[in-house]
Design a protein around this motif. Structure first.
Motif: not given
Lengths: 337, 255
Positions: B157-178
Motif C-alpha cells: 500500500a505504501s509503495h503504491a501511494k508514493v509511486a502514484d505521488a511520484l508520477g503526479r509530481l515528476w512533471p513539476y521538476t523540469g521547472e527547477m532547471f529552467e
C-alpha cells in the motif's frame, strides 16, 4: 501545559488500600517515605508504592497529552501569523510543545507503560488532558493570550514540579520550564504589540484577555476545600503547593502585567488588599469548568477528532516503517548468515 | 555586463528561491499537529521552520537588491499570485504523508545541490545565506529521502501511494532547471550555478534514492512550467489568502 485540577477525581484512588500491609511492605514503604522526606530522588528501578506509580503515570501522561493537544489551538494560527518573524516564533513554540510531549511520554515510560498505550487512552477518551485546550483560538490575539496567561499559569504549576520526588519527571520539568518561560515572555511581547497598536488591535487583545482570564484561573484546579485528596501527593512530594496558593501567586503576578498593557481584567470584584499584599478576586464559575471536564467544552470533540484523524490517517505510514525495518533486518541477517 | 543588469537578475533569482522556500514551508507547516507520529510532527515543523527562515534571509536580500524599500514582510504579505515566483512543485497541496514526502524529497535534493554550489558564489551575501542553509538542507534531504525509502520499500500500500505521488509530481521538476537570459549572465559571472550541471547532480541523487526505495524513475515527458514567471495553479491563491489575511485585513497595523 498541565493542570492540577485534572487529578481531583483521580486522587481518590490513591488512598491507602484497606487490605493489611505486610511487615515487609511496611518496611519498604517507610524506607521510601524516608527517602522522599530527605528530598532524595526516586529513580525508575527503586521500589515505590503502587499508588505513587499510578499517580505519576496518570499525571505525567495527562501532562504529555496536554502538550500534544495544545499543539492544535496554537497550530491553528501558524499559517496565518501576520509577520514572518511571528510565524517562525510560533512554529518554534509549537515544535517545543511536541518536544515536551516526547520527553514526558519518555518519563512516563520509565514507570512501565508504553507510549502507544498512553496515546490509546487519549484517543479513546479515557485519559484526560488540560481543559484549557478545549477553548478555541478565533483571533491572532489568542496566541498572545495563550503564551502570556496559559503558559504563565502552567509555569506556576510546573516550577515546583522541577523538585518533584520522581527523578525522571523532575528532570524533564527543568528543561520544559526553561522553554515555557521563554514562551510566556514571547506571548506577553505579542500582547504588548497589540495593546500598543491600532484601536482594532487593542480591541483584539482585550477580547482575548476577556475569554482566557477565567479559564486560566481554572487551570489550577478546584479550590483547596474541594480538593481534599491532595494530601497524599503532598506527602509524596509530587505536589508542593495547594491549588489556591498557586492560583493566588498567578493572580498577583499577572494583574500588574495587565495594567502595564493597559488592558482590564474581566473581574469587577478584583481589588488589591494592602493589608495582605495580595489581589482579591471574584468567585470562579466552576459549573463551566465541570462541564468542560465532562466533555462539553467548545472544542472537546474537535480536539480529540483531530488527534484520532492524525493517528488513523498515519496508520499506513507507521505500518510501512515497521515493514521496512523488518525487511532491512531480514537482509542484514541473510548477509551475515 | 553592467552591474545593474546583474542586480536585477539576482533580484529575480533570489525572489524565486525565497518564494519557493516560503510556499513550501507554509505547506509543511500545515502538518503541524496532524502528522502520523509525534516525531514527524516535530520533524516536519522543524523543516518548515528552516524553510521559512531561509525565506526570510532571501526575501530580505531580494528587497535590498530591488532597492524599493520592500522588506521580507512587504514581499511575503503584499503580493498577489501573479507576482509570486515560486516553483509550482512547492505550492502543490499536501494530500497524504507520502505525497508530502515525495514533493519534499524532489525539492530537497535540488536545494542541497543548489546551496552547495551557491556557497562558492561570487556574490558574498548569497554565499553567506547558502552556507547557513546548506547545513539544514543536508538534514532535510536525509529526512525526506529516508522516508521515501521506507515508504517505497515498505508495504504494498505504501509503495503504491508514493509511486502514484511520484508520477503526479515528476512533471513539476523540469521547472527547477529552467533558466532565462538574465540568469545565464549570472551563471557566466559565477554568481549562480549552471542549471544543466545542477540537473545532472540532482538526477543522480534522486535516482540513487529511488532505486533504494524500489521506485521507478518516471520518464521526462511534458513538464509543467510557469511558477517562475508568476503563472500558478489554483492552489496558490488559497494559500496566500490564508497567509496574508491579517496584514490585508488590518493594513495599518504593525504586529
Amino acid at each position: 501545559m498541565y493542570t492540577q485540577g485534572l487529578d481531583a477525581k483521580a486522587e481518590q484512588g490513591n488512598q491507602p488500600s484497606p487490605r493489611l500491609v505486610t511487615e515487609e511492605e511496611g518496611r519498604l514503604q517507610q524506607g521510601f517515605q524516608d527517602r522522599v522526606d530527605a528530598e532524595e530522588k526516586i529513580e525508575p528501578r527503586d521500589w515505590m508504592p503502587d499508588g505513587y506509580r499510578r499517580t505519576l503515570v496518570r499525571q505525567i501522561s495527562q501532562h504529555a497529552h496536554s502538550e500534544i493537544v495544545g499543539m492544535l489551538p496554537e497550530g491553528n494560527w501558524i499559517t496565518r501569523a501576520p509577520t514572518l518573524r511571528r510565524k517562525v516564533a510560533l512554529l518554534a513554540k509549537v515544535q517545543d510543545e511536541g518536544g515536551h510531549g516526547l520527553y514526558l511520554y519518555s518519563a512516563a515510560e520509565t514507570l512501565g507503560v508504553s507510549r502507544d498505550e498512553l496515546i490509546g487512552q487519549l484517543l479513546s477518551g479515557k485519559a484526560k488532558y488540560s481543559s484549557i485546550f478545549n477553548y478555541p483560538t478565533p483571533t491572532w490575539a489568542d496566541i498572545g493570550a495563550i503564551g502570556w496567561l496559559v503558559d504563565g499559569a502552567a509555569i506556576m504549576n510546573q516550577v515546583p514540579l522541577c523538585r518533584c520526588s520522581y527523578g525522571p519527571y523532575a528532570r524533564a520539568m527543568v528543561r520544559i520550564c526553561r522553554e515555557e518561560s521563554f514562551h510566556q515572555r514571547q506571548g506577553y511581547e505579542l500582547m504588548l504589540a497589540l495593546a500598543q497598536g491600532t484601536p482594532e488591535q487593542k480591541r483584539m487583545a482585550q477580547d482575548a484577555l476577556n475569554r482566557w482570564w477565567w479559564p486560566s484561573l481554572m487551570m489550577f484546579g478546584p479550590s483547596d476545600e474541594q480538593s481534599a485528596h491532595s494530601s497524599q501527593n503532598m506527602a509524596w512530594k509530587i505536589k508542593r503547593f495547594s491549588n489556591d496558593e498557586l492560583r493566588q501567586r498567578f493572580v498577583d503576578a499577572t494583574v500588574p502585567q495587565a495594567e502595564f498593557l493597559g488592558l482590564s481584567i474581566p473581574d469587577p470584584d478584583l481589588r488589591f488588599n494592602a493589608d495582605t499584599g495580595h489581589y482579591e478576586f471574584g468567585a470562579i464559575d466552576w459549573t463551566e469548568f465541570n462541564e468542560i471536564l465532562k466533555g462539553n467544552g467548545p472544542c472537546n470533540r474537535e480536539r480529540i477528532e483531530a488527534r484520532r484523524k492524525a493517528w488513523d490517517d498515519g496508520a499506513w505510514v507507521r505500518e510501512a516503517a515497521v515493514a521496512h525495518a523488518a525487511k532491512r533486518k531480514q537482509r542484514a541477517l541473510k548477509k551475515a548468515g | 555586463m553592467s552591474t545593474d543588469l546583474h542586480r536585477e537578475a539576482l533580484f529575480g533569482f533570489t525572489l524565486r528561491l525565497g518564494d519557493t522556500s516560503l510556499v513550501l514551508g507554509h505547506r509543511l507547516s500545515e502538518w503541524c499537529g496532524h502528522a502520523p507520529e509525534l516525531e514527524e510532527d516535530i520533524a516536519l515543523t522543524n523543516v518548515a521552520l528552516d524553510l521559512v527562515g531561509h525565506a526570510r534571509m532571501l526575501l530580505t536580500y531580494a528587497g535590498e537588491l530591488e532597492g524599493k524599500g520592500r522588506d521580507e514582510d512587504r514581499l511575503a504579505y503584499r503580493r498577489d499570485v501573479f507576482d509570486y515566483r515560486n516553483h509550482l512543485l512547492a505550492e502543490q497541496p499536501n494530500r497524504d504523508f507520502g505525497h508530502t514526502i515525495v514533493r519534499q524529497f524532489l525539492h530537497d535534493a535540488w536545494a542541497l545541490e543548489l546551496y552547495e554550489r551557491l556557497c562558492a558564489s561570487t556574490d558574498a551575501t548569497l554565499a553567506g545565506i547558502a552556507a547557513k542553509a546548506v547545513k539544514e538542507v543536508r538534514y532535510h534531504v536525509r529526512h525526506s529521502g529516508d522516508w521515501l525509502v521506507r515508504l517505497g520499500d515498505g508495504t504494498d500500500a505504501s509503495h503504491a501511494k508514493v509511486a502514484d505521488a511520484l508520477g503526479r509530481l515528476w512533471p513539476y521538476t523540469g521547472e527547477m532547471f529552467e533558466r532565462d537570459e538574465a540568469e545565464q549572465a549570472l551563471v557566466a559571472a559565477g554568481i549562480v550555478p549552471d542549471p544543466a550541471e545542477l540537473k545532472a547532480a540532482w538526477a543522480a541523487r534522486v535516482e540513487a534514492v529511488l532505486e533504494e526505495a524500489t521506485l521507478e524513475r518516471p520518464a521526462d515527458g511534458w513538464m509543467q512550467k510557469g511558477g517562475r514567471r508568476g503563472e500558478h495553479s489554483e492552489h496558490l491563491g488559497y494559500l496566500l489568502a490564508e497567509m496574508q489575511f491579517l496584514p490585508r485585513a488590518y493594513p495599518d497595523a504593525t504586529w
